[in-house]
Design a protein around this motif. Structure first.
Motif, PDB file in Angstrom:
ATOM      1  N   THR A  17      34.784  38.016  36.915  1.00 51.99           N
ATOM      2  CA  THR A  17      35.745  38.892  37.577  1.00 51.99           C
ATOM      3  C   THR A  17      35.862  38.535  39.058  1.00 51.99           C
ATOM      4  O   THR A  17      36.969  38.440  39.591  1.00 51.99           O
ATOM      5  CB  THR A  17      35.336  40.364  37.420  1.00 51.99           C
ATOM      6  N   GLU A  18      34.744  38.319  39.722  1.00 54.40           N
ATOM      7  CA  GLU A  18      34.778  37.939  41.138  1.00 54.40           C
ATOM      8  C   GLU A  18      35.385  36.546  41.311  1.00 54.40           C
ATOM      9  O   GLU A  18      36.099  36.291  42.277  1.00 54.40           O
ATOM     10  CB  GLU A  18      33.378  37.986  41.752  1.00 54.40           C
ATOM     11  N   ARG A  20      37.724  35.260  39.444  1.00 53.20           N
ATOM     12  CA  ARG A  20      39.164  35.440  39.261  1.00 53.20           C
ATOM     13  C   ARG A  20      39.794  36.063  40.502  1.00 53.20           C
ATOM     14  O   ARG A  20      40.846  35.612  40.961  1.00 53.20           O
ATOM     15  CB  ARG A  20      39.430  36.304  38.026  1.00 53.20           C
ATOM     16  N   ARG A  21      39.149  37.074  41.079  1.00 50.02           N
ATOM     17  CA  ARG A  21      39.659  37.689  42.310  1.00 50.02           C
ATOM     18  C   ARG A  21      39.705  36.670  43.447  1.00 50.02           C
ATOM     19  O   ARG A  21      40.640  36.660  44.248  1.00 50.02           O
ATOM     20  CB  ARG A  21      38.784  38.859  42.718  1.00 50.02           C
ATOM     21  N   SER A  22      38.690  35.825  43.499  1.00 44.21           N
ATOM     22  CA  SER A  22      38.648  34.786  44.536  1.00 44.21           C
ATOM     23  C   SER A  22      39.797  33.811  44.375  1.00 44.21           C
ATOM     24  O   SER A  22      40.452  33.413  45.341  1.00 44.21           O
ATOM     25  CB  SER A  22      37.317  34.036  44.469  1.00 44.21           C
ATOM     26  N   ARG A  23      40.061  33.406  43.139  1.00 45.52           N
ATOM     27  CA  ARG A  23      41.155  32.473  42.886  1.00 45.52           C
ATOM     28  C   ARG A  23      42.515  33.087  43.225  1.00 45.52           C
ATOM     29  O   ARG A  23      43.374  32.428  43.803  1.00 45.52           O
ATOM     30  CB  ARG A  23      41.130  32.022  41.442  1.00 45.52           C
ATOM     31  N   TYR A  24      42.704  34.341  42.866  1.00 45.22           N
ATOM     32  CA  TYR A  24      43.961  35.026  43.207  1.00 45.22           C
ATOM     33  C   TYR A  24      44.146  35.076  44.716  1.00 45.22           C
ATOM     34  O   TYR A  24      45.235  34.814  45.223  1.00 45.22           O
ATOM     35  CB  TYR A  24      43.985  36.447  42.644  1.00 45.22           C
ATOM     36  N   ALA A  25      43.095  35.411  45.452  1.00 43.42           N
ATOM     37  CA  ALA A  25      43.175  35.467  46.916  1.00 43.42           C
ATOM     38  C   ALA A  25      43.477  34.096  47.483  1.00 43.42           C
ATOM     39  O   ALA A  25      44.242  33.963  48.440  1.00 43.42           O
ATOM     40  CB  ALA A  25      41.869  36.004  47.496  1.00 43.42           C
ATOM     41  N   ALA A  32      40.696  38.073  52.003  1.00 43.66           N
ATOM     42  CA  ALA A  32      40.114  38.780  50.869  1.00 43.66           C
ATOM     43  C   ALA A  32      38.796  39.420  51.259  1.00 43.66           C
ATOM     44  O   ALA A  32      38.063  38.893  52.091  1.00 43.66           O
ATOM     45  CB  ALA A  32      39.890  37.815  49.715  1.00 43.66           C
ATOM     46  N   LEU A  34      35.524  40.307  49.267  1.00 42.78           N
ATOM     47  CA  LEU A  34      34.889  40.060  47.980  1.00 42.78           C
ATOM     48  C   LEU A  34      33.468  40.603  48.005  1.00 42.78           C
ATOM     49  O   LEU A  34      32.789  40.537  49.028  1.00 42.78           O
ATOM     50  CB  LEU A  34      34.871  38.563  47.684  1.00 42.78           C
TER      51      LEU A  34
END
Length: 66
Positions: A17-18, A20-25, A32, A34
């Motif tokens: 999940t982290e 994926r959030r990193s990639r989106y940012a 971001a 995180l």
């Protein structure tokens, strides 16, 4: 650079999940915030690399903080 020092941090995580959030940012080009375990990191995500050679899979996230 405008006279400001930049700090580069490379963080290792096993949390998809982290990652994926990193990639989106990274793709959005936004600052971001995180959370990795109990640590909170704020900055621009420069890279997210998957290391599938180990089990469980881990990601190496590079963050640049102003």
């Amino acid at each position: 650079m405008n006279g400001l020092a930049e700090y580069v941090q490379q963080i290792e995580t096993n949390d998809p999940t982290e990652a994926r959030r990193s990639r989106y940012a990274q793709y959005r080009g936004q600052v971001a915030t995180l959370t990795f375990g109990s640590a909170t990191v704020r900055g621009m995500v420069r890279s997210v690399k998957e290391d599938s050679s180990c089990i469980p899979v881990r990601w190496l996230v590079t963050v640049v903080s102003p």
